[in-house]
Design a protein around this motif. Structure first.
Motif, PDB file in Angstrom:
ATOM      1  N   VAL A 173      43.827  12.833  55.870  1.00  0.00           N
ATOM      2  CA  VAL A 173      45.035  13.341  55.215  1.00  0.00           C
ATOM      3  C   VAL A 173      45.755  14.334  56.127  1.00  0.00           C
ATOM      4  O   VAL A 173      46.987  14.482  56.051  1.00  0.00           O
ATOM      5  N   PRO A 230      50.632  15.858  58.168  1.00  0.00           N
ATOM      6  CA  PRO A 230      51.370  16.948  58.804  1.00  0.00           C
ATOM      7  C   PRO A 230      51.282  16.938  60.330  1.00  0.00           C
ATOM      8  O   PRO A 230      52.240  17.341  61.009  1.00  0.00           O
ATOM      9  N   ALA A 286      50.668  15.533  48.415  1.00  0.00           N
ATOM     10  CA  ALA A 286      50.577  16.986  48.533  1.00  0.00           C
ATOM     11  C   ALA A 286      50.530  17.423  49.993  1.00  0.00           C
ATOM     12  O   ALA A 286      50.944  18.528  50.338  1.00  0.00           O
ATOM     13  N   ALA A 287      50.023  16.551  50.852  1.00  0.00           N
ATOM     14  CA  ALA A 287      50.007  16.867  52.283  1.00  0.00           C
ATOM     15  C   ALA A 287      51.361  16.657  52.934  1.00  0.00           C
ATOM     16  O   ALA A 287      51.551  16.994  54.098  1.00  0.00           O
ATOM     17  N   THR A 306      42.666  17.413  65.372  1.00  0.00           N
ATOM     18  CA  THR A 306      42.241  18.488  64.473  1.00  0.00           C
ATOM     19  C   THR A 306      40.797  18.845  64.799  1.00  0.00           C
ATOM     20  O   THR A 306      40.067  18.036  65.383  1.00  0.00           O
ATOM     21  N   ARG A 337      43.788  24.772  62.436  1.00  0.00           N
ATOM     22  CA  ARG A 337      45.129  25.175  62.878  1.00  0.00           C
ATOM     23  C   ARG A 337      45.855  25.824  61.709  1.00  0.00           C
ATOM     24  O   ARG A 337      45.942  25.244  60.629  1.00  0.00           O
ATOM     25  N   ASP A 395      48.936  26.051  61.012  1.00  0.00           N
ATOM     26  CA  ASP A 395      50.033  25.285  60.396  1.00  0.00           C
ATOM     27  C   ASP A 395      49.527  24.181  59.472  1.00  0.00           C
ATOM     28  O   ASP A 395      50.314  23.589  58.732  1.00  0.00           O
ATOM     29  N   LEU A 396      48.247  23.877  59.510  1.00  0.00           N
ATOM     30  CA  LEU A 396      47.717  22.836  58.624  1.00  0.00           C
ATOM     31  C   LEU A 396      47.085  23.410  57.358  1.00  0.00           C
ATOM     32  O   LEU A 396      46.734  22.651  56.444  1.00  0.00           O
ATOM     33  N   PRO A 422      49.257  22.632  53.987  1.00  0.00           N
ATOM     34  CA  PRO A 422      49.213  21.210  53.589  1.00  0.00           C
ATOM     35  C   PRO A 422      47.820  20.757  53.160  1.00  0.00           C
ATOM     36  O   PRO A 422      47.677  20.023  52.178  1.00  0.00           O
ATOM     37  N   LEU A 423      46.779  21.200  53.861  1.00  0.00           N
ATOM     38  CA  LEU A 423      45.435  20.762  53.490  1.00  0.00           C
ATOM     39  C   LEU A 423      44.965  21.442  52.202  1.00  0.00           C
ATOM     40  O   LEU A 423      44.200  20.848  51.433  1.00  0.00           O
ATOM     41  N   GLY A 466      40.538  32.928  65.193  1.00  0.00           N
ATOM     42  CA  GLY A 466      41.881  33.444  64.973  1.00  0.00           C
ATOM     43  C   GLY A 466      42.944  32.375  64.790  1.00  0.00           C
ATOM     44  O   GLY A 466      43.803  32.506  63.918  1.00  0.00           O
ATOM     45  N   PRO A 467      42.899  31.268  65.561  1.00  0.00           N
ATOM     46  CA  PRO A 467      44.006  30.306  65.494  1.00  0.00           C
ATOM     47  C   PRO A 467      44.215  29.701  64.112  1.00  0.00           C
ATOM     48  O   PRO A 467      45.246  29.096  63.855  1.00  0.00           O
ATOM     49  N   ASN A 494      42.477  35.452  72.137  1.00  0.00           N
ATOM     50  CA  ASN A 494      43.102  34.465  71.259  1.00  0.00           C
ATOM     51  C   ASN A 494      44.570  34.275  71.605  1.00  0.00           C
ATOM     52  O   ASN A 494      45.465  34.399  70.768  1.00  0.00           O
ATOM     53  N   ALA A 521      46.207  31.757  72.148  1.00  0.00           N
ATOM     54  CA  ALA A 521      46.867  30.602  71.526  1.00  0.00           C
ATOM     55  C   ALA A 521      47.773  31.025  70.378  1.00  0.00           C
ATOM     56  O   ALA A 521      48.683  30.297  69.996  1.00  0.00           O
ATOM     57  N   ALA A 522      47.508  32.212  69.825  1.00  0.00           N
ATOM     58  CA  ALA A 522      48.316  32.664  68.687  1.00  0.00           C
ATOM     59  C   ALA A 522      49.597  33.379  69.115  1.00  0.00           C
ATOM     60  O   ALA A 522      50.444  33.690  68.278  1.00  0.00           O
TER      61      ALA A 522
END
Lengths: 344, 344, 344, 344
Positions: free
Chosen positions: B252, B256, B289-290, C246, C276, C278-279, C282-283, C310-311, D52, D54-55
């Protein structure tokens, strides 16, 4: 086929399953236990399977028992088969080495690679004229021009040609030039292609899909066999797993597992499974030690400029080492060595 | 592209890498650290990649930075695309439901299933006339006869038709009858087929290969786009993992992730991912929802006698529940609901 | 249990299987078909299983039918359970949000993260004092000092504490400070640890092993339940697959599958599955839409300096969005929202 | 470490990355290309990693270059190590066979199995007194009583003992009785256990986690090495994949890959990888041909009544075949054969 009823299934639900099985000509055997009922089915399994009994009330699970590959199965054909490619046998009495460049680039490169293949003890030449590439921007092969180069190199070296075909529409032209048609990993379930090579009257090498189960692989071979062509050689070339240290994971156990299930010869591709030149010899040895009937290996006169899969191509002293591995394992595994005869 | 030199690389080896990169028109930036040298490359990445620098002495690793899919990438096309299928949009402002039988069996079954699809809120009809089946002994579809049935049902119900094409040679006849061509999971890397549907002038639904990475999936879409056809809808349908409780594992997060990387619409197939009727509604909700732009769902008037994938087909009260899920999530996710307009 | 005899099995071999099954107190039902014999077994399955019948001559395959998890199974306990953690319920009537920092670093950071958790609508605080890290050179947690910080922050904010225990010897000290013991993915089959937390008299959160099947996961829960502790919450946190886009692949279908098989609550970890930031939203939505009973989410006041993961930590506006998602899905899924009550 | 900036990164964002790297004592090398900036970092990688980066705004990706396993890496220790277990070497000059029953059941069964092991050419005895079992209802081993049986059988046969330890609290008692401590696949990331065996002053066999990457496996070994114990033997025992024809998939390529990365010996477990008696000999040969330094194999006097993993135990004529395989491959791979000396 075995039908497991749920623990709350009623006698009427059991009776209904039996009725449907028998209506399709099957026989149903009901086992009543303390906790649940199990129904064994024998007879017209395909027709019974089409009933979709799993959807009936009271049915918990339906399990298949018989394999679906009758023609390639060893059940009805216990002797292991030998497939002849341009006079070269692949089967239980020999170890056959197929070698050549991943892609045909020029006449010179192909001839040089063919000579390297002979040094390594190969009796068949591999080389791709049609290349299925993940990216549309990568080199896609020379097509018919590549087939002609391969035919010329065969005339020059005497090595029969194994080459990939990637589309049903190309089967005729490839069959005209090649001695064996290869179906690649991405096309293992391209069923039209399987049927087309089944009709072509040439031996076929069927690579395992990179995420195909052994059962799916044998069912794909059955598609070819159904067209009347049993000259099929299976090729284990690594499967996709979570491990990223190697390009794919060579499933070396597939060799004895398949030989147990099917009468067809099985060879191993140590180049595409590992994806690294330093792994080709160890994986070649492992494949042969597991009982493989042969190997298919990438060689290239100039790996650093190869248009395809250069990092895994053998060159120079590697060839002698490969040749030695094939010789030693032919002896260790009790097989004679084809190339000696040919070379003799 | 980044080239990591081994810790023992000599200055001459570093210089040679730089020389080759520049000879191909690339720019090389050398970073010298205490332990090792790293070379950043910008410019003609494809040409530099073809150099196969990983095979040079002193090179430890080569890493790609840029994606290979330019046309379908969101980098150069930040607005998300809308694909129109027979007047029905699939894209960021709507949730589009595609429903119908897995396989076209008879005119009656197909019409009944299309009416069920309408009840569930579908605005597009799915149905397979050509079925790629793992076993050569399984039902393979009605072919052209099935296409005609679909066209008749479209005339009767007004639902545009989405149907699978499994071979390049069938693209013309399928395009003649269908409104959208579907490329199935087993054909995601059948590159000739991708090019053929790219040439056909019809919208394409590209299912993810059952073991394709997201990158390979987008590269497959790039094959279609390269032929000038950007009317592509991506369909996540579950990937192959070690888990056997479900037919496949619905990834799922791919929804995104793909929407971040590409401007193309993404839909979800809850029927083939779970493989179980009781999972279709939960997975439909999860997909929406995703952020999915739509769903493609199996329905069948008589799942227990379906010739293909009966155990996952919706029927009866399921349809109302699906319809409610689509309505609720259209609202929750801030999208209007296409079928209301159409129905209105 | 079902025993499939090989096609060449003799009547004597069949009789021997029956004799052994019955000697162990089982009942054997013999189904004789045209091609082969199938024997259904009911009764003392564990004892019969220990016979290792698969090794007997004539036996082709042995299949288990019953599950091995009786205490956590829904078969004998159809109502879904509610687990209370410091007065906060996790179960079918609510959506419970657990949030906090991946690792406890300082009192200030932990308190700040707990306040962020409240903003997001959390009613339970997560935070790691013992961190299982892949590399021995990575930060391993503050240990007892971290437990004290968590207890102080609970006193300050009123949020009960969920924290991981990584070794049987630490169970007592962790149980003294925490309201719920977490068993992490790498310890799902650390059976001594499972038994120790089963004895500890505190609710347990059992994360799915990153390559555990659902069946293995439920059997791991059974280890805890066997010690008399049924206050177990299962947590789906993504599985390992070939996909690298992912960190793990969230197996969202596991939620309804487990709820079908077991009466235990199931929550989802959108932070560790996607890996991540940003996910995460949605998840989270996908997990709730699939029917999850709650979420466990990483938040951190300064993700860019976090000592662990942290990410993937949420910060700032993310919290409001998460809070909104929980509120909306509590309503959509027909569940009330715990934190409102608590906050009210 | 390599930091890839996004294509829209501003000069100020690049400068901020450089500032942070340098503040932690690292060196940053900026490569400016047409499309994007790449920053190479050398120096205190662990400290820089903890930043970190990446952030940070403008950063697209951060990639690690160095391995995290310094002590077990071959980079700083090019000669391959030999580990001595009760006087028996495991390393590059020998092929060492470890054999015995999966589980210690009785003194008679263990002694009989040890004698079978000698017939097969084994110089070390395996046998489990503590068994980690997926189901809490399966046989869990005899514990200390089993350790005593093993010690008695060692006194009788002269074979040093290899046995599994499943919990940190058991390490002392197991180390008292055994010559080598085995850490099983389910405990590969049980870090407390790794540290405890690292402290125990006995050689350790570390099995690969069933879904561990090679990198994670070497990092687990590093946990043991960090405690000052470098007497570690790695054991490849098959990984979890989608294929169900075998219990696990033997990743035979892991042998040369690990030998390339680490100086530690590597052996293969053909019994647990295949899970089938008929695959043990082919997989043993494949492992040795790939370069393994030894094998660990299940044998049992009565496989049909074994309490654990009976279907994969060797018996009877298998032993002679195994012995012959070890002898042949010792010669083919240019290694002498330990057991001859011992037997002589």
């Amino acid at each position: 086929m075995v039908i497991v009823m749920s623990s709350e299934a009623t006698p009427a639900q059991v009776a209904e399953v039996v009725r449907r099985v028998e209506a399709e000509g099957g026989q149903a055997f009901v086992s009543r236990g303390v906790a649940r009922v199990i129904i064994g089915v024998v007879g017209e399994v395909e027709r019974v399977a089409s009933l979709n009994l799993a959807a009936l009330p009271g049915v918990a699970r339906v399990k298949r028992v018989n394999s679906g590959y009758m023609l390639v199965s060893r059940e009805n054909h216990t002797a292991r088969s030998v497939v002849e490619v341009g006079g070269v046998p692949i089967g239980p009495d020999s170890i056959t080495l197929i070698a050549g460049p991943c892609a045909v680039e020029t006449p010179e490169q192909t001839l040089a690679a063919a000579r390297m293949a002979r040094v390594a003890g190969a009796t068949l030449l591999r080389g791709g004229a049609y290349k299925p590439r993940t990216s549309p921007y990568a080199f896609q092969g020379l097509g018919v021009e590549g087939l002609r180069i391969l035919a010329d190199v065969r005339a020059e070296t005497g090595l029969p040609v194994v080459t990939e075909v990637v589309a049903a529409r190309d089967v005729d032209v490839v069959a005209e030039h090649a001695d064996m048609l290869q179906v690649g990993t991405r096309n293992m379930q391209n069923f039209q292609l399987l049927q087309a090579v089944g009709d072509a009257g040439k031996p076929v090498m069927l690579k395992r899909g990179m995420t195909a189960t052994i059962e799916e692989w044998l069912l794909a071979a059955e598609y070819i066999a159904q067209r009347g062509n049993l000259d099929i050689v299976l090729c284990e070339r690594g499967i996709r797993t979570y491990e990223t240290a190697t390009r794919n994971t060579l499933d070396v156990a597939a060799v004895p597992v398949v030989q147990h299930l099917s009468h067809l010869p099985v060879i191993v591709d140590p180049s595409h499974s590992g994806g690294r030149r330093d792994l080709v010899i160890p994986l070649s040895r492992a494949g042969l030690a597991a009982g493989a009937d042969g190997l298919i290996v990438d060689v290239h006169p100039h790996p650093e400029t190869a248009l395809c899969d250069g990092p895994q191509a053998l060159v120079g002293a590697d060839l002698v080492e490969l040749s030695r591995a094939v010789a030693v394992f032919s002896s260790v595994m009790g097989r004679d060595q084809r190339f000696e005869r040919l070379a003799g």
